[in-house]
Write an enzyme that holds these catalytic residues in place. Structure first.
Site, PDB file in Angstrom:
ATOM      1  CE  LYS A  10      46.946  45.127  31.680  1.00 31.68           C
ATOM      2  NZ  LYS A  10      46.631  45.981  32.822  1.00 31.68           N
ATOM      3  CB  ALA A  97      50.004  39.850  41.484  1.00 31.57           C
ATOM      4  N   GLY A  98      51.217  42.362  39.019  1.00 30.68           N
ATOM      5  CA  GLY A  98      51.732  43.733  38.988  1.00 30.68           C
ATOM      6  C   GLY A  98      50.884  44.720  38.214  1.00 30.68           C
ATOM      7  CG  MET A 100      52.745  45.911  34.300  1.00 31.55           C
ATOM      8  SD  MET A 100      54.495  46.252  34.050  1.00 31.55           S
ATOM      9  CE  MET A 100      54.497  46.812  32.342  1.00 31.55           C
ATOM     10  N   GLY A 103      49.881  37.254  34.042  1.00 37.91           N
ATOM     11  CA  GLY A 103      49.158  35.985  34.000  1.00 37.91           C
ATOM     12  C   GLY A 103      48.429  35.825  32.675  1.00 37.91           C
ATOM     13  CB  SER A 104      46.462  38.232  30.663  1.00 37.58           C
ATOM     14  OG  SER A 104      45.541  38.499  31.692  1.00 37.58           O
ATOM     15  CB  ALA A 105      51.603  37.797  29.150  1.00 33.58           C
ATOM     16  CG  ASP A 137      43.539  42.561  31.322  1.00 36.73           C
ATOM     17  OD1 ASP A 137      42.532  43.197  30.935  1.00 36.73           O
ATOM     18  OD2 ASP A 137      44.211  42.893  32.315  1.00 36.73           O
TER      19      ASP A 137
HETATM   20  O1  C5P Z   1      38.685  38.755  33.849  1.00 39.73           O
HETATM   21  P1  C5P Z   1      39.623  38.510  34.977  1.00 39.73           P
HETATM   22  O2  C5P Z   1      39.586  37.069  35.439  1.00 39.73           O
HETATM   23  O3  C5P Z   1      40.998  38.984  34.719  1.00 39.73           O
HETATM   24  O4  C5P Z   1      39.079  39.360  36.184  1.00 39.73           O
HETATM   25  C1  C5P Z   1      39.563  39.218  37.486  1.00 39.73           C
HETATM   26  C2  C5P Z   1      38.670  39.970  38.447  1.00 39.73           C
HETATM   27  O5  C5P Z   1      38.812  41.377  38.244  1.00 39.73           O
HETATM   28  C3  C5P Z   1      37.185  39.711  38.258  1.00 39.73           C
HETATM   29  O6  C5P Z   1      36.764  38.591  38.996  1.00 39.73           O
HETATM   30  C4  C5P Z   1      36.562  40.995  38.788  1.00 39.73           C
HETATM   31  O7  C5P Z   1      36.545  40.993  40.190  1.00 39.73           O
HETATM   32  C5  C5P Z   1      37.574  42.050  38.363  1.00 39.73           C
HETATM   33  N1  C5P Z   1      37.225  42.686  37.067  1.00 39.73           N
HETATM   34  C6  C5P Z   1      36.148  43.543  37.011  1.00 39.73           C
HETATM   35  N2  C5P Z   1      35.827  44.155  35.839  1.00 39.73           N
HETATM   36  C7  C5P Z   1      36.539  43.915  34.711  1.00 39.73           C
HETATM   37  C8  C5P Z   1      37.647  43.048  34.749  1.00 39.73           C
HETATM   38  C9  C5P Z   1      37.955  42.438  35.957  1.00 39.73           C
HETATM   39  O8  C5P Z   1      35.470  43.785  38.016  1.00 39.73           O
HETATM   40  N3  C5P Z   1      36.200  44.523  33.582  1.00 39.73           N
END
Ligand code: C5P
Length: 305
Positions: A10, A97-98, A100, A103-105, A137
């Site tokens: 994405k 870790a880019g 995009m 990891g979510s994909a 994501d």
């Molecule tokens: O949801 P995800 O595990 O991808 O989020 C990783 C980190 O990114 C969270 O621990 C937080 O530090 C940050 N994050 C955030 N606000 C969001 C999404 C992610 O602060 N809406």
């Protein structure tokens, strides 16, 4: 028997970041667009949960409990009272870790692959709920196309897009940590006196002009409205990205921005020729590891026959 799922990357055409909430997350108005760079996730029966990752950046993907694809398999198995006896094979093309959602994909792909392999018959809503538990994501990786993400990004509303947009992605050496980029964003906001917490900042909102540009399939109008509130933080942590952005813009991109939390830079172009020229200029400049052309929107996680 094996099941393979293809999952897109994405780009965030708008990433409006609100203040930090009590739970540490940030409220977002996140306009996601799925683009044609793909990871492939294959699931096969096995005696226990196994994981193998190949492709570009595979050596940087964690293989332990942190791996989101393995967590997706475990979570689905747990919900359906079974053991996660599956071998997951991930072939990476989305930068690790880019910014995009690579990891979510992989998590969305593993979820759909295991659901199919095990015949769990989970509803779309159940799958989306599991996705949201895995990461902000992940739901978007499952649905793809274009969507507005509210909350921490997991509450999706599909968006109408006409036609396709042509992008160039400048892939960086090494990734950026999403929590670190959000943390740097908070630090910069606090230091400039604009406030970092949810009490100090207005609710983020999607730009009506940007949504209209997507609906119209108007690349010029989209270029005038794209924006990423994490960009300053990503540039602060990785100042060399300013040069990458300058190269892409100078080569004819209508807009250049950091993708999500970076360090991938995304360039919007108005023709296939311009896209190829921008990619060529980026490669020649040495300001990135590689440059890739891709279109979006594209469908989300898809079972391959
Ligand atoms: O949801 P995800 O595990 O991808 O989020 C990783 C980190 O990114 C969270 O621990 C937080 O530090 C940050 N994050 C955030 N606000 C969001 C999404 C992610 O602060 N809406």
């Amino acid at each position: 028997m094996s099941v393979t799922v293809r999952v897109p990357a994405k780009v965030n055409v708008q990433l409006a970041v609100g203040g930090r909430r009590e739970d540490g997350f940030h409220g977002l108005a996140n306009v996601f667009l799925a683009v044609g760079l793909y990871d492939h996730v294959t699931a096969e029966p096995a005696d226990a949960l196994r994981l193998a990752v190949s492709g570009s950046g595979a050596d940087q993907v964690p293989l332990d409990e942190r791996n989101l694809a393995a967590r997706a398999a475990r979570l689905l198995a747990q919900r359906y009272g079974r053991e996660p006896r599956v071998a997951l094979r991930i072939e990476k093309d989305i930068p690790v870790a880019g910014g995009m959602a690579g990891g979510s994909a992989d998590a969305a792909g593993a979820l759909l692959a295991c659901d199919t392999l095990w015949g769990t018959g989970a509803s779309r809503d159940e799958l989306l709920e599991i996705c949201a538990e895995l990461g902000s994501d992940v739901p978007f990786s499952l649905v793809g196309e274009a969507a507005l993400g509210r909350g921490r990004g997991e509450l999706l509303t599909p968006l109408e897009v006409n036609g396709a947009f042509r992008w160039v992605f400048a892939l960086a050496d090494g990734g950026l940590s999403t929590p670190e980029v959000y943390g740097e964003c908070d630090r910069l906001r606090a230091a400039s006196g604009t406030g970092a917490t949810v009490a100090e900042r207005p609710e983020p909102d999607a730009s009506p002009e940007l949504l209209a540009a997507l609906r119209a399939g108007d690349a010029k109008a989209l270029a005038a409205t794209v924006g990423n509130d994490l960009q300053d933080a990503a540039l602060s942590l990785r100042p060399a990205l300013a040069e990458t952005l300058a190269v892409g813009r100078a080569a004819g991109a209508s807009a250049g921005l950091v993708s999500g939390s970076g360090p991938t830079c995304a360039f919007l172009t108005e023709s296939d020729e311009t896209a190829e020229a921008v990619a060529e200029a980026l490669r020649a400049s040495g300001s990135c590891r590689d440059a890739r052309v891709a279109r979006g929107p594209v469908p989300g996680a898809t079972l391959l026959p």
